[in-house]
Design an enzyme around this catalytic site. Structure first.
Site, short mmCIF file in Angstrom:
data_model
loop_
_atom_site.label_atom_id
_atom_site.label_comp_id
_atom_site.label_asym_id
_atom_site.label_seq_id
_atom_site.Cartn_x
_atom_site.Cartn_y
_atom_site.Cartn_z
N LYS A 125 1.04 -1.11 0.05
CA LYS A 125 0.08 0.10 0.04
C LYS A 125 0.88 1.34 -0.10
O LYS A 125 1.99 1.11 0.39
CB LYS A 125 -0.77 0.03 1.23
CG LYS A 125 -2.24 0.86 1.14
CD LYS A 125 -3.38 0.04 0.29
CE LYS A 125 -4.59 0.72 0.09
NZ LYS A 125 -5.65 -0.24 -0.57
N ASP A 165 -6.85 4.14 -4.92
CA ASP A 165 -7.42 4.06 -3.57
C ASP A 165 -8.16 5.49 -3.53
O ASP A 165 -8.29 6.29 -4.34
CB ASP A 165 -6.35 3.84 -2.60
CG ASP A 165 -7.07 3.09 -1.21
OD1 ASP A 165 -7.61 2.20 -1.30
OD2 ASP A 165 -7.39 4.16 -0.19
#
Length: 448
Positions: A125, A165
């Site tokens: 991430k 995201d």
């Protein structure tokens, strides 16, 4: 002594990262029966501890110029968490709340989510504390160019493949990929997913997380409740990509979408959202980039300022939190249970906090599917985009949709198979993802 005392050194080391520790503790609680197994418990503990440490955390400064010619600075990160199953895979988040702890929580969850898809992807991430809200097009572009200038050297189709995201949609992916190509002179590489269809993207990628969530919801409702989604009252939180396409698919199955929201308030559709209402929400968020309050009086629903779907005392059959982490707390969960909620299926990552999860578990008959399973369709189709890039071809929308449905059905099957006779879908999801990663780490000699 607590059965999770072996995590105490981790708690002390990362006491400044509470969201990350929350994710670790929740996963560990779900795996307790494995840790207590006489034959393999010690190995599972060692493997779990190894999984909690990222293989690499990259941090860097991101300078960019605002429209007034002033140089601004933000922080950027990429947490490359676990690559035992394949290249690091996970989104980039642009939001003022982003820090290393938030990204570690998201990357840790991503390990198991990616494992459940059945595709060769590790967990990672990244992102920045840059806030795209209120920024001009030029400011967002200049930030993305600077961010990729720092990050590009760590990316490769076989090493690390980011996606979007919160705060990173098709526009931002375009700017990021454009700078990557300028810097590397490499074309056609699947080094970012969520790309536009004109330059290497996959059909259905924008819709995949929301659609996959509803495919999972449909399976759970049919198999656990013996019902269909027809006329079921569904509370959706958020109004971004996931919430929009989850709402679209719910309407397609005849469900009633009662709410959508943003950080300022909630739109409530007492009799269910219409297609025209959904189009208005999409126009508001995707084109006007405005707040939902601007739709008050322009859609069939009513706007309630300062509230969320979970603060309202309303009856919902299904709760689909699609906004952000920890949005459903203990009070909200008790309200949902009191009003007869039948299922909570997560479109966001960790949107239900630990107290709320306990309330749901204690009720006993509420379907609860964690985000690592129910929102895995997004990263799943990202994996399919990588496959298309490597083969230099593009599948049709129908082909991708069929593969997405099969993927969500397979994840559901894994949950049921791993939950045991009396286990829950939540327990099944956590165990299936963990066991796959643990066995792979053992095979590679990373944990013994």
């Amino acid at each position: 002594m607590s059965n999770l005392d072996f995590l105490q050194p981790l708690r002390e080391k990362y006491s400044h990262e509470p969201t990350f520790l929350q994710a670790v503790e929740e996963m560990a609680m779900a795996l307790l029966p494995l840790f207590e197994d006489e034959k393999n418990g010690a190995f599972y503990k060692r493997a779990f501890v190894a999984m909690t440490e990222p293989e690499r955390v990259i941090s860097f400064r991101v300078p960019w110029e605002d429209d007034n010619g002033n140089i601004q600075f933000n922080r950027g990160w990429r947490v490359e968490f676990n690559s035992v199953l394949g290249p690091y895979k996970g989104g980039l988040r642009l939001h003022p709340t982003v820090d290393s702890g938030v990204l570690k929580f998201l990357g840790f969850e991503q390990i198991f989510k990616n494992a459940l898809t059945g595709l060769p992807m590790g967990g990672g991430k990244g992102g920045s504390d840059f806030n795209p809200k209120g920024k001009s097009e030029g400011e967002v572009r200049r930030f993305c160019v600077s961010f990729m200038t720092e990050l590009f050297r760590y990316l490769h189709p076989s090493t690390d493949v980011p996606a979007g995201d919160i705060g990173v949609g098709g526009r931002e992916i375009g700017y990021l990929y454009g700078q990557y190509k300028r810097l590397t002179n490499k074309h056609g590489e699947g080094v970012l997913t969520g790309k536009g269809l004109n330059w290497g993207g996959s059909p259905l990628r924008p819709e995949a997380t929301g659609y996959g969530l509803v495919y999972m919801t449909k399976l759970a409702v049919e198999k656990r409740l013996g019902r269909t989604l027809e006329a079921m009252r569904c509370a959706v939180s958020g109004s971004g990509n996931v919430a929009q396409f989850a709402s679209e698919k719910l309407l397609g199955y005849g469900a009633k979408v009662i709410t959508v929201s943003d950080s300022n308030g909630v739109l409530v559709f007492d009799d269910g959202m219409t297609q025209d209402d959904l189009h208005a929400v999409m126009e508001c968020k995707n084109v006007q980039r405005d707040r939902l309050r601007s739709l008050d009086g322009k859609v069939s629903g009513r706007y309630v300022d300062g509230e969320s779907p979970w603060s309202l005392d309303m009856k919902y059959d299904l709760a689909l939190p699609c906004a952000t982490q920890n949005e459903i707390d203990g009070d909200a969960a008790r309200r949902l249970v009191k009003n007869g909620v039948l299922g909570v299926l997560e479109g966001a990552n960790l949107p239900t906090n630990m107290e709320a999860q306990k309330v749901i578990r204690d009720k006993g008959d509420v379907i609860y599917v964690p985000g690592k399973a129910s929102n895995a369709g997004g990263v799943g189709v990202s994996g399919l985009e990588m496959s298309q890039n490597s083969q230099r071809l593009t599948w049709t929308r129908e082909e991708v949709d069929s593969k997405l449905k099969d993927m969500m059905a397979n994840i559901y099957k894994q949950m049921e198979n791993s939950s045991g006779k009396d286990g829950t879908l939540e327990e099944g999801a956590n165990r299936a993802g963990f066991l796959k990663v643990a066995e792979a780490m053992k095979d590679l000699g990373w944990v013994q």
